[in-house]
Design a protein around this motif. Structure first.
Motif, PDB file in Angstrom:
ATOM      1  N   LEU A 271       0.823  -1.200   0.000  1.00  0.00           N
ATOM      2  CA  LEU A 271       0.000   0.000   0.000  1.00  0.00           C
ATOM      3  C   LEU A 271       0.864   1.260   0.000  1.00  0.00           C
ATOM      4  N   ASN A 272       1.922   1.270   0.800  1.00  0.00           N
ATOM      5  CA  ASN A 272       2.792   2.448   0.836  1.00  0.00           C
ATOM      6  C   ASN A 272       3.537   2.660  -0.482  1.00  0.00           C
ATOM      7  N   ARG A 273       3.763   1.558  -1.185  1.00  0.00           N
ATOM      8  CA  ARG A 273       4.466   1.666  -2.457  1.00  0.00           C
ATOM      9  C   ARG A 273       3.607   2.374  -3.501  1.00  0.00           C
ATOM     10  N   TYR A 274       2.291   2.108  -3.457  1.00  0.00           N
ATOM     11  CA  TYR A 274       1.427   2.639  -4.506  1.00  0.00           C
ATOM     12  C   TYR A 274       0.475   3.743  -4.034  1.00  0.00           C
ATOM     13  N   ALA A 275       0.410   3.967  -2.750  1.00  0.00           N
ATOM     14  CA  ALA A 275      -0.405   5.060  -2.208  1.00  0.00           C
ATOM     15  C   ALA A 275       0.427   5.750  -1.135  1.00  0.00           C
ATOM     16  N   ARG A 276       1.326   6.617  -1.547  1.00  0.00           N
ATOM     17  CA  ARG A 276       2.382   7.117  -0.674  1.00  0.00           C
ATOM     18  C   ARG A 276       1.868   8.023   0.446  1.00  0.00           C
ATOM     19  N   ASP A 277       0.712   8.604   0.275  1.00  0.00           N
ATOM     20  CA  ASP A 277       0.200   9.517   1.292  1.00  0.00           C
ATOM     21  C   ASP A 277      -0.624   8.812   2.366  1.00  0.00           C
ATOM     22  N   VAL A 278      -0.579   7.496   2.351  1.00  0.00           N
ATOM     23  CA  VAL A 278      -1.381   6.720   3.286  1.00  0.00           C
ATOM     24  C   VAL A 278      -0.517   6.292   4.474  1.00  0.00           C
ATOM     25  N   ASN A 279      -1.090   6.397   5.675  1.00  0.00           N
ATOM     26  CA  ASN A 279      -0.406   5.924   6.883  1.00  0.00           C
ATOM     27  C   ASN A 279      -0.859   4.500   7.159  1.00  0.00           C
ATOM     28  N   SER A 280       0.076   3.588   7.266  1.00  0.00           N
ATOM     29  CA  SER A 280      -0.297   2.179   7.443  1.00  0.00           C
ATOM     30  C   SER A 280       0.364   1.596   8.678  1.00  0.00           C
ATOM     31  N   LYS A 281      -0.315   0.579   9.218  1.00  0.00           N
ATOM     32  CA  LYS A 281       0.223  -0.089  10.398  1.00  0.00           C
ATOM     33  C   LYS A 281      -0.285  -1.521  10.443  1.00  0.00           C
ATOM     34  N   CYS A 282       0.614  -2.447  10.801  1.00  0.00           N
ATOM     35  CA  CYS A 282       0.238  -3.839  11.079  1.00  0.00           C
ATOM     36  C   CYS A 282       0.427  -4.067  12.570  1.00  0.00           C
ATOM     37  N   LEU A 283      -0.605  -4.539  13.231  1.00  0.00           N
ATOM     38  CA  LEU A 283      -0.550  -4.697  14.682  1.00  0.00           C
ATOM     39  C   LEU A 283       0.195  -5.950  15.107  1.00  0.00           C
ATOM     40  N   TYR A 284      -0.067  -7.055  14.439  1.00  0.00           N
ATOM     41  CA  TYR A 284       0.552  -8.324  14.812  1.00  0.00           C
ATOM     42  C   TYR A 284       1.005  -9.052  13.552  1.00  0.00           C
ATOM     43  N   GLN A 285       2.317  -9.255  13.442  1.00  0.00           N
ATOM     44  CA  GLN A 285       2.889  -9.924  12.276  1.00  0.00           C
ATOM     45  C   GLN A 285       3.490 -11.257  12.709  1.00  0.00           C
ATOM     46  N   PHE A 286       3.028 -12.325  12.064  1.00  0.00           N
ATOM     47  CA  PHE A 286       3.600 -13.652  12.288  1.00  0.00           C
ATOM     48  C   PHE A 286       4.331 -14.067  11.016  1.00  0.00           C
ATOM     49  N   ASN A 287       5.652 -14.145  11.086  1.00  0.00           N
ATOM     50  CA  ASN A 287       6.432 -14.467   9.897  1.00  0.00           C
ATOM     51  C   ASN A 287       6.315 -15.926   9.499  1.00  0.00           C
ATOM     52  N   GLN A 288       5.968 -16.776  10.465  1.00  0.00           N
ATOM     53  CA  GLN A 288       5.841 -18.199  10.199  1.00  0.00           C
ATOM     54  C   GLN A 288       4.864 -18.792  11.202  1.00  0.00           C
ATOM     55  N   PRO A 289       4.420 -20.007  10.981  1.00  0.00           N
ATOM     56  CA  PRO A 289       3.506 -20.622  11.953  1.00  0.00           C
ATOM     57  C   PRO A 289       4.095 -20.592  13.358  1.00  0.00           C
TER      58      PRO A 289
END
Length: 799
Positions: A66-84
């Motif tokens: 999203l940041n790559r294609y909509a640069r004026d957008v503020n984004s956040k991921c709360l919980y990231q699981f890279n693997q099971p």
């Protein structure tokens, strides 16, 4: 139950993007929405929130895309699981409540930064599991964001899209719009436009994004950038954003006017409308678990532009005593939908359907009462009691040779009892605020005054009404609530003999001296609800039943009366237990009758029967009561019924509800509550061992409440509190009232007002009965959630 706030802000329209399946373009749609909002509404900030993301960062971090294609957008991921997540890390997973709180906190923070637009994107499909196994549609349901559903444009996508829509709808989500990438071959969008159009939901077709270039990252990025620049000018995108903005404004507008509109057209029960105004009508947008989401006009932190529109309100009356398995329970909703789809409604007389038969059989087994063999269905507790009354009076008149059309036949009951608002059941209660202004009310019976139980100054007290102390005894204290319920020990006490003599002599006077006739004994086991949450001494109620059964000669002078009955036949008078409120786990057991060590001849169950979802009532009776109505003449039958008797939807829901509560009992779901009361009772017993003659605590029955023993003890010392008790899901606080106002007393209104005021984003809905304020949990309430309510009670009373 989120601990933060509701999920609707004036300044921050927020939508949750769900996908009909994986790989349908949720992130692409989210990027389009954010990009077009940023482009055409530069005055507002745009936010993108991914609560949970799984997989390698380069593949799963939708915020990067999203940041790559909509640069004026503020984004956040709360919980990231890279693997099971492996088992040894399981304890580090955020709980469902943590996830909800984080979402609400984050959006609330963004809402305070000025006008904005937010997209909350899910992971996978509608029913994909979250970190703790909860289905996403259930995990996010307490916040109930409006949904933009991304349809599946592929082969089979029509089916998966409609299935996703139905899964969301059955859980109470509002689908604001459906989007679909248009495909010239499958043309799913054409079918979906017709399908959803009939339901008033617009479908917005969007051009397909370019296929991913696996060989060149730069070419892939350029083609996607060109796609986004083109697509935001597509008319459907502008129309979609405008439609979402309109829905947001309309929703807030509707919530803001509902109270005034209701005040103009609704006639509320048990309400003096001269005291009602729009300002004291709660507007409920939705409900889930133990809470409503209610409309609030209170600005957050004094900011009138960015205030929250909804707040969580703990449902302290358990929606008037019906709530068993929490609002919005998906299992109950699915059961209702299944039965509605399978049957709709089918009449019962002369036929049978599986839900009605299975429920009758399961209920007889669950109650474990050897007397009860027949189930009569009706639609609510009052009519269930009306049926019980007809049964009881008929069999008594038949046995004793009375003609009720020529002589009055009344009932025996307890002072302060109330069994419903139909005319017959009203007559089963003494004159009160509820019935004395009803023109047909007569009040046919005698109502015993009786000792009550409460905790006062840290001790459990059996309190005898002043007018009975000359017949009985002064108030008695007990070291624990369990010892109050130890009937095996108490049945041989002086109190039991005094109760027996008092009851028997009173009945002799009524029948022999006053020539009165009685056709049934009607009891609300343990707690008289509408009468003011009155907790009756279980020994008195036990003794009353036993005296009636063991002395049939008290009620008739006939020489041919049958002797006192065996275990399954009625004797003296048919005993009716009104378990509409207190039955089916409300007090921590399957039946409140089990506390009294007696089995009624007729038992009425409603309210928790369907877990709080639908009206349904059952009146269970013994075989010999059923046989009294057998005759070649139809006029001798029990001519009572309703068009929706044993409606299949209600019966199916009740089956699910009973099975779930039985599973909770057997799996130890309430063990933490039991442990709290068991340990507290043992300590209290030890502290008072030299001042009481109670049995050893381990000999007492297990009695517990979901409200902590510590709260009950501390409340009992409060200066304004006259007495308090808790049992099962019920907490009752009686306040001192020198005016003696009874039902019209305002003594409890102060606490009610403070709880309603609450804290930012959260308050407690409660009801009062005169000088009594009660709070009721559901059977699914969790300890940490109830402790939060308890802290509010403590703070309000300065404990």
């Amino acid at each position: 139950m989120s601990r933060v706030a509701g999920a609707l802000w004036r300044s921050l329209p927020a939508w949750q993007v769900y996908g009909a399946n994986t790989g349908v373009g949720k992130t692409v749609l989210s990027t389009i929405l954010c990009k077009v909002s940023s482009r055409f509404h530069p005055e507002r900030k745009v936010w993108f929130l991914k609560p949970v993301s799984t997989g390698p960062l380069e593949d799963a971090d939708d915020g990067r895309h999203l940041n790559r294609y909509a640069r004026d957008v503020n984004s956040k991921c709360l919980y990231q699981f890279n693997q099971p997540v492996s088992p040894h890390l399981a304890a580090r997973r955020p709980s469902d409540t943590d996830i909800l709180d984080s979402i609400s906190q984050q959006l609330g923070t963004w809402a305070k930064e000025g006008p904005g637009f937010a997209v909350v994107e899910t992971a996978g499909g509608v029913l994909s599991p979250g970190p703790n196994g909860s289905l996403q549609a259930d995990l996010y349901r307490p916040l109930r964001f409006p949904v933009v559903l991304v349809a599946d444009p592929r082969l089979g996508g029509i089916s998966s899209t409609i299935a996703a829509y139905e899964s969301l709808s059955i859980r109470g989500y509002d689908i604001s719009a459906v989007t679909v990438f248009t495909d010239a071959y499958y043309k799913n969008h054409e079918y979906l436009e017709d399908f959803f159009g009939e339901k008033g939901i617009r479908v917005f077709g969007i051009p397909f994004p370019p296929a991913r270039d696996e060989h060149s990252v730069s070419k892939d990025e350029k083609s996607m950038q060109a796609f986004y620049e083109d697509v935001i000018n597509h008319p459907n995108i502008g129309n979609l954003l405008a439609a979402l903005s309109t829905k947001h404004e309309r929703r807030i507008g509707e919530l803001g006017t509902m109270a005034a509109r209701a005040n103009d057209v609704i006639w509320y029960p048990f309400t003096q409308h001269q005291l009602v105004s729009p300002s004291n009508i709660s507007v409920i947008d939705s409900a889930y678990g133990d809470c409503f989401q209610t409309f609030t006009n209170k600005p957050a932190d004094g900011d009138t532009t960015n205030n929250e529109v909804l707040q969580f309100s703990f449902d302290g009356s358990a929606s008037w005593w019906t709530q068993g398995l929490g609002h919005g329970n998906p299992d109950l909703s699915l059961s209702a939908a299944y039965a509605a789809g399978r049957y709709g409604h089918v009449m019962l007389p002369g036929g049978i359907h599986e839900p009605a038969l299975s429920l009758a059989e399961d209920l007889i087994d669950l109650l474990e009462n050897p007397r009860l063999k027949r189930v009569f269905y009706s639609d609510n507790g009052s009519t269930g009691m009306e049926i019980a009354l007809k049964m009881g009076l008929r069999v008594s008149c038949d046995r004793y040779g009375w003609d009720a059309s020529q002589e009055e036949v009344g009932i025996l009951g307890l002072s302060g009892s109330y069994h419903g608002d139909t005319i017959g059941t009203m007559d089963c209660s003494e004159p009160s605020t509820y019935n004395k202004r009803v023109e047909w009310y007569r009040g046919r019976g005698y109502w015993f005054k009786f000792p009550t139980v409460k905790m006062c100054k840290g001790q459990w007290v059996v309190e005898v009404p002043e007018e009975l102390q000359e017949h009985l005894f002064d108030n008695k204290t007990f070291s624990s609530l369990g010892s109050v319920f130890n009937l095996e020990h108490r049945k041989e006490s002086d109190a039991a003999y005094l109760y027996r003599d008092y009851i028997k002599s009173t009945l002799q006077e009524l029948v022999q001296r006053d020539s009165r006739k009685f056709g049934a004994l009607i009891i609300e086991p343990l707690i008289l609800g509408a009468g003011g949450m009155i907790f009756a001494d279980p020994l008195f109620q036990h003794t009353l039943v036993q005296v009636v059964r063991e002395n049939p000669q008290l009620f008739s002078s006939r020489d041919d009366l049958p002797p006192p009955s065996p275990a399954t036949s009625w004797s003296g008078l048919p005993v009716i237990f009104d378990e509409v409120f207190t039955g089916l786990y409300r007090l921590g057991r399957r039946t409140s009758a089990s506390f009294l060590d007696v089995h009624p001849d007729i038992s009425v169950h409603a309210k928790l029967l369907t877990g709080g979802l639908l009206p349904l009532s059952t009146t269970l009776a013994s075989e010999d009561i059923f046989n009294t109505f057998l005759s070649p003449q139809k006029t001798d039958a029990l001519l009572h019924g309703h068009s929706y008797t044993a409606h299949a939807v209600g019966c199916q829901v009740a089956l699910t509800s009973l099975k779930k509560m039985l599973h909770m009992e057997k799996s130890g779901y309430w063990n933490s509550f039991v442990d709290d009361w068991t340990s507290a009772n043992a300590l209290l017993k030890k502290a008072t061992a030299t001042t009481t003659s109670d049995p050893v605590e381990s000999e007492n029955p297990v009695v517990w409440s979901s409200w902590s023993h510590g709260l009950v003890r501390d409340l009992s010392y409060a200066e304004s509190v006259e007495g308090v008790f808790a049992l099962g899901s019920v907490l009752s606080i009686s306040f001192r009232d020198e005016s003696g106002g009874g039902y019209t007393s305002a003594a409890a209104s102060g606490l009610q007002s403070k709880l309603a005021q609450g804290s930012p984003g959260f308050n407690v809905h409660s009801r009062v009965l005169g000088n009594v304020l009660y709070l009721m949990a559901s059977m699914t309430s969790k300890p940490d959630e109830l402790r939060r309510i308890e802290q509010m009670v403590r703070s309000a009373l300065l404990l």
